[in-house]
Design an enzyme around this catalytic site. Structure first.
Site, mmCIF file in Angstrom:
data_model
loop_
_atom_site.group_PDB
_atom_site.id
_atom_site.type_symbol
_atom_site.label_atom_id
_atom_site.label_comp_id
_atom_site.label_asym_id
_atom_site.label_seq_id
_atom_site.Cartn_x
_atom_site.Cartn_y
_atom_site.Cartn_z
ATOM 1 N N ASP A 62 -10.168 0.052 -0.750
ATOM 2 C CA ASP A 62 -9.046 -0.838 -1.054
ATOM 3 C C ASP A 62 -7.967 -0.689 0.025
ATOM 4 O OD1 ASP A 62 -10.188 -1.988 -3.479
ATOM 5 O OD2 ASP A 62 -10.009 0.030 -4.278
ATOM 6 N N SER A 63 -6.703 -0.652 -0.335
ATOM 7 C CA SER A 63 -5.656 -0.731 0.689
ATOM 8 C C SER A 63 -5.497 0.532 1.524
ATOM 9 C CB SER A 63 -4.308 -1.069 0.028
ATOM 10 O OG SER A 63 -4.315 -2.411 -0.414
ATOM 11 N N THR A 64 -6.171 1.629 1.166
ATOM 12 C CA THR A 64 -6.076 2.819 2.014
ATOM 13 C C THR A 64 -6.700 2.567 3.384
ATOM 14 O OG1 THR A 64 -8.152 3.788 1.213
ATOM 15 C CG2 THR A 64 -6.143 4.328 -0.003
#
Length: 598
Positions: free
Chosen positions: A401-403
């Protein structure tokens, strides 16, 4: 889609195509292959099956598989039809923007229950087929119990003579039973030949010689092993009519090959006598479920007719025919070996990272994860020590995801798409679900607000092939960018484990990849969350939302504490939609505080 279901669907397509290819070769090149080659060519079916179901990660072949996968899919730029991106309101934590939940939902058009239903039906079929196999084993056990040893000295001497003719040195036990109507052979570790009761009275010694030669050739050709392999294929692909037909053809080709082996030991006058012996067993076949475990000389009238026709037209194989057969099998083998890695590539998501580090201390942090499935990994480079909670889940690869945006930003800088002094992007006026996204952005604001469109733009400018090369260079998780370029990191193809997240953060902070120092510094500056006394907390959250539910929450980062660094990654999961990056960050901060790290 469930990994096992994906493997089953992909492998059944490949196996069906291979069956069609084998049948086509057998038909088109019928007169250019020996009878044995017609049977042995079926062995190639095992290769794609093994390629699909063997645990390749255990053999450390993941890197090669996923490099091949990137080459296979690297032109795939069209959006996946099964997914679309919708805005969903975020839930925010009372902290800096880096700890907010800015996420959008990946909406899957096919509900999970459809996949679960298909998988359940397949499992039920497998259970029924296993039941049939168990029943066949029970029948064999009953035959063994009921069978009596054959004490006819002439018949036992004939068996030894036939063994010498065939070239079988193992001890073969000859038994007689009333539970069968046609001779069969069985037993891998302790071989048996079972004869129907009163066979000695009904058949002459010469006829019995042909029966024994036939059954002994089944042993010599390892047909009993093939039977078990056929059962495994039957169990796995019970739903595939092509497999059912192929297994029927394999059994027929097996008997034809066995007949040819016997005929090679006889003179021409023996061909006729052998054929008449087989005719006497027409329609005296064993039970349908039993015949796959125990091959025998009998069969249906249709099968016997085909075998008699082959016996009538039998001629010994010429050297040229044997070489033709070898060439045909070799070419098919190369084709199958090419198909096998493709099967593996498609059907092997490589979802587990095999971590072999010995410098690991397992710890119980379950009290922090009430209501969640979770894992926590902490790495202290000064001691070269990992502390891990939930080892199994810490090795499981899931969507970052956004990591991933930490590395998307770094790659954009390294590719000169943006620079430390020029990283502004103008908002295109499209209305996004968060007010913070609906304005111009720079690298710092884009990371802190997790602005999807900013990183989607930079990814497009970098390009899929250079992106793939960078992900290979830093060895990011499964390195799989085969998903849509705008969303491969959102519950799609790209996956990474918590342990790998920690390892990458350490490599990033130490710049072990030889990137430009100013680029590393720029990204680190944008990741700073909080600073107090001599402690700095850097990090990035990530939330995976599927069909409006937060199912996957990340918080990864590191603590700069004087001369010490601590790298961490936490992941939480929850089917009820409560797994958010902000919640993961809250749990991680509690753990770090209690460990007196931050």
């Amino acid at each position: 889609m469930d990994t096992m279901l994906l493997r089953i669907l992909v492998s059944t397509v490949v196996v069906s195509l291979l069956i069609f290819l084998i049948l086509s070769i057998k038909k088109l090149l019928n007169h250019h292959m020996t009878v044995k080659a017609h049977y042995h060519i079926w062995y190639f079916l095992c290769i794609p099956i093994l390629a699909s179901f063997l645990p390749w990660n255990y053999f450390r072949l993941g890197e090669g598989i996923h490099y091949f996968k990137s080459l296979l899919f690297f032109h795939k730029d069209m959006a996946l039809k099964s997914e679309r991106i919708n805005g969903v309101a975020a839930s925010q934590a009372p902290n800096s923007n880096l700890l907010h939940d800015f996420t959008v939902s990946v909406n899957k058009s096919t509900p999970d229950f459809v996949y679960h239903t298909f998988f359940t039906v397949w499992v039920i079929g497998v259970v029924l087929m296993v039941g049939a196999a168990v029943y066949s084993s029970y029948q064999i056990h009953q035959i063994k119990k009921s069978a009596a040893a054959v004490h006819n000295e002439k018949l036992n001497d004939l068996l030894e003579a036939c063994k010498e003719m065939v070239g079988v040195k193992r001890n073969i036990r000859l038994r007689e039973t009333s539970l069968i109507s046609s001779p069969i052979t069985f037993g891998i570790f302790q071989p048996y030949i079972f004869l129907p009761s009163k066979t000695q009275e009904a058949f002459s010694l010469n006829e019995l010689k042909y029966v024994l030669l036939h059954e002994l050739h089944h042993h010599k050709s390892k047909d009993l092993f093939v039977n078990y392999a056929m059962w495994i294929v039957h169990i796995l692909y019970w739903f595939n009519p092509f497999v059912w037909y192929a297994l029927k053809r394999i059994r027929m080709d097996r008997e034809l090959a066995c007949d040819a082996s016997v005929l090679n030991l006889l003179d021409e006058s023996g061909y006729i006598e052998y054929g008449y012996t087989i005719i006497r067993f027409a329609d005296k076949k064993q039970d349908r479920t039993l015949k796959q475990f125990a091959p025998g000389i009998g069969g249906t009238k249709k099968q016997i007719k085909q075998r008699i026709q082959c016996i009538a037209s039998f001629s010994r194989d010429s050297l040229l025919l044997k070489w033709k057969s070898k060439v045909i099998c070799a070419v098919l083998g190369m084709v199958v070996l090419f198909i096998a890695p493709i099967t593996t590539v498609i059907a092997s998501p490589n979802e587990v990272y095999q971590f072999n580090g010995k410098n690991v201390a397992d710890e119980d942090l379950s009290s922090y994860f009430k209501g969640y499935r979770g894992s926590f990994v902490l790495y202290d480079p000064s001691k070269n020590q990992y502390q891990i909670y939930n080892r199994e889940m810490s090795e499981q690869r899931i969507s970052p995801d956004s990591t991933y945006k930490i590395y998307s930003a770094l790659i954009a800088l390294e590719s000169n798409v943006i620079s430390p002094n020029n990283n502004n992007q103008v908002w295109d006026g499209k209305i996004y679900p968060f007010p913070e996204w609906n304005q111009n952005q720079n690298l710092a604001t884009a990371l802190s607000r997790s602005v999807n469109w900013y990183f989607q733009n930079t990814d497009r400018e970098v390009g899929r092939k250079p992106l793939q090369d960078y992900f290979h260079k830093i060895k990011y998780g499964n390195e799989d960018l085969s998903g849509d370029l705008d969303s491969y990191w959102m519950e799609s193809s790209l996956k990474i484990s918590p342990i790998e997240q920690v390892q990458l953060l350490h490599q990033f902070d130490e710049n072990q990849w030889g990137f430009k120092a100013e680029n590393i510094k720029e990204v680190k500056k944008a990741l700073l969350i909080d600073e107090q006394k001599n402690e700095r907390l850097y990090g990035k959250t990530g939330t995976g939302m599927v069909n409006g539910k937060n199912v996957n929450g990340w918080f990864i980062g590191f603590v700069d504490k004087g001369n010490d660094r601590f790298y961490f990654a936490i992941n939480i999961q929850n089917k009820d939609g409560l797994a958010q990056g902000s919640k993961a960050a809250e749990i991680a901060k509690q753990i770090l505080h209690n460990k007196q790290i931050y």
